[in-house]
Design a protein around this motif. Sequence first.
Motif, PDB file in Angstrom:
ATOM      1  N   GLY A  18       0.824  -1.223   0.000  1.00  0.00           N
ATOM      2  CA  GLY A  18       0.000   0.000   0.000  1.00  0.00           C
ATOM      3  C   GLY A  18       0.852   1.264   0.000  1.00  0.00           C
ATOM      4  N   GLN A  19       2.137   1.140   0.320  1.00  0.00           N
ATOM      5  CA  GLN A  19       3.016   2.311   0.358  1.00  0.00           C
ATOM      6  C   GLN A  19       3.670   2.571  -0.990  1.00  0.00           C
ATOM      7  N   GLY A  20       3.489   1.668  -1.963  1.00  0.00           N
ATOM      8  CA  GLY A  20       4.084   1.841  -3.267  1.00  0.00           C
ATOM      9  C   GLY A  20       3.036   1.984  -4.348  1.00  0.00           C
ATOM     10  N   SER A  21       3.484   2.396  -5.503  1.00  0.00           N
ATOM     11  CA  SER A  21       2.573   2.586  -6.627  1.00  0.00           C
ATOM     12  C   SER A  21       3.316   2.289  -7.912  1.00  0.00           C
ATOM     13  N   ALA A  22       2.594   1.943  -8.990  1.00  0.00           N
ATOM     14  CA  ALA A  22       3.197   1.640 -10.272  1.00  0.00           C
ATOM     15  C   ALA A  22       3.908   2.863 -10.814  1.00  0.00           C
ATOM     16  N   GLY A  23       5.074   2.644 -11.376  1.00  0.00           N
ATOM     17  CA  GLY A  23       5.863   3.736 -11.946  1.00  0.00           C
ATOM     18  C   GLY A  23       6.746   4.425 -10.940  1.00  0.00           C
ATOM     19  N   GLN A  24       6.719   3.952  -9.693  1.00  0.00           N
ATOM     20  CA  GLN A  24       7.522   4.607  -8.637  1.00  0.00           C
ATOM     21  C   GLN A  24       8.950   4.083  -8.705  1.00  0.00           C
TER      22      GLN A  24
END
Length: 497
Positions: A462-468
Amino acid sequence: MPAACEQERILSVTELTDRMRRTLEGTFPFVWVRGEIGELSFPGSGHVYFTLKDAGAQLQCVWFRDRQMRGRNFDPLTGEIFAEPRPDPVRLLRQGSELFCAGQISVYGPRGRYQLIVELVQAGGQGLLAQAFEERKQALATRGFFAAERKRPLPACPSRVALVTSPAGAAIHDFMELASVRGLGAEVRLFPVRVQGEGAAGQICRALDEINRQAWAQVVVIIRGGGSLEDLWCFNEEDVATAIFSSKIPVLAGIGHEVDVTLADMTADVRAATPSHAAQLLWPLRREYWQRLDELSLALERARQGWLQRQEDRLQRCERALRLCSPARRLEGAALQWQQWQQRLLQAGERLLRDRELRLQHHQERLRALTGPGRLAHLQQRLALLEQKFGNAAHLMVRGREQVVRDCTRDLARLGQEAVSRRGHELECLELRLAACNPLAPLGRGYAVVRTAEGRVLSSTGQGSAGQDVRILLRDGELEARVTAVHPYDGQGGEHV
C-alpha cells in the motif's frame, strides 16, 4: 478672662471710669448742645471752663486753648477762609448768654464727672441754623438716606458725565482742568444751576430730574466751592437730599472744602472732599493707564507663551502616541517578533538533533562494549591475572606440601579450562544473538530492503505505486528499479487480489 467672668469681678474706680469714658466717647463722638452759660472761668493756662444749663440740667464744658485758635482765620464748620482774622471767639462767652457748642463727650477721671470737650462755639443766632441742620440730619438718617448698603459704586472711567454746578464758579474750572488731563475723551454735559441763595435748591432738584429723565449719563457730579454754612445751606435742603436719594444714576458730591459736610454729601453715593477730588475719583492718572496697559501686555505675553508651550507639549504627546500606534511600527514589531520566533525554532531544532545524536552515540558505544572483541580479551586478561594470583598464593602457602600444591594446581587448571570453555560458549551465544539482531543479516539469506528514492522504507504494498522509482538494498550492494505493477495479497491464502 471670659467676658462673663470679667463682668462679675470687682472693678477699681479707675477701671470703671475708663469704661465709662470709652462708652461715652464712642456714643457721642461729636454732638451739638444748646444752653445758657452758667459758671465761667478763665485760668492762666488759657483754657476756658464753663457750664451750659437749661431749666432741667447743666453740663460741664472745657474749651482748650489750642482749639480756640481754629476759628480765627477760617470757620471749622463750613471751611470758609476769612480775609482778615475774626475777633477772638472767646469774647462770645458771657455769663447768661445763649450758645451752641459742638464737641465730644468724655469723662474727667480725677473728678469722676463727664464733660463736653468743646470744638466749636457759635452765638445763638447762627446756632439755630446748625440746630436745624442737626435735626434734619437725624430725620433723614431715620429714613435711610445715609445707609451704606444702599449706596452704589461709581462706574470705572466713565465716558458720559453729567455735571451739576454753577458755570461761573471756580469749582467748574478745577473740575474741567483735571477732566481734560485724566478723562481720556470723556464727554461732560453741564447742567447749570445756582449753588447758593434763593431758588438754588429748586434748580438743583430740576437738574437731577432732567438728568434721570434723559438717562444718558453714567454718573452725576454735584460740585461747589467752599463757603459759610449759610452759603451752603441749599445743599442741606430736604428736597435736594430727596432728589439725590431718588436718582437712578450714581451721584458723586464734591461740595465745599474737606471740612464741609452737607446733607447732599451724606446722601450721595460717594462723597469727594473737593471738586478737584471728585475728578480724581472718576478718572485715574494716565500714567496709571500706561502702567496697567504694560501689566496687561506682559500678562498677555505670558499667557501666549504658556498657551504655545501647552500646545507644543500636546503636539509632542500626539506625535509619540502616533508613532507608537502607527501601522509601520506595528509591522516592525511583528517582523521582529517573527524573527525571534524563527530563531528560537531553529535553536530548538538544533538542540533536538544534538540530543538525538548524543543518544545514538551512547547506544552505539554500549553496543560495541557488549559485542566487540575487546570484551573477550578483557575476560582473558582478567583470567590470566586470577591464574597468576592463584599461582602466587599457592606457591607461598603450600611450599613444602608439594602434593597438595599439585592437586590444587590440577584442580585449578581443570576449573580454569571449564571456565574458559564456559566463557567461550557464552561468547558464541552472544555472537549468535548479535548476528540475529543485525538488520543486514537477512540480506545474506536472499532477503532485500526496498526504499523509495527519498530513503523511506517500503514495508507494505500500500506504500508503493506503479511507476515509482525504488532502491533495493542487497547483501553486497543496491539496485535501482521502477515498480511496474502492485499485487497485494488477500491476507488468507496468499493469493493475489
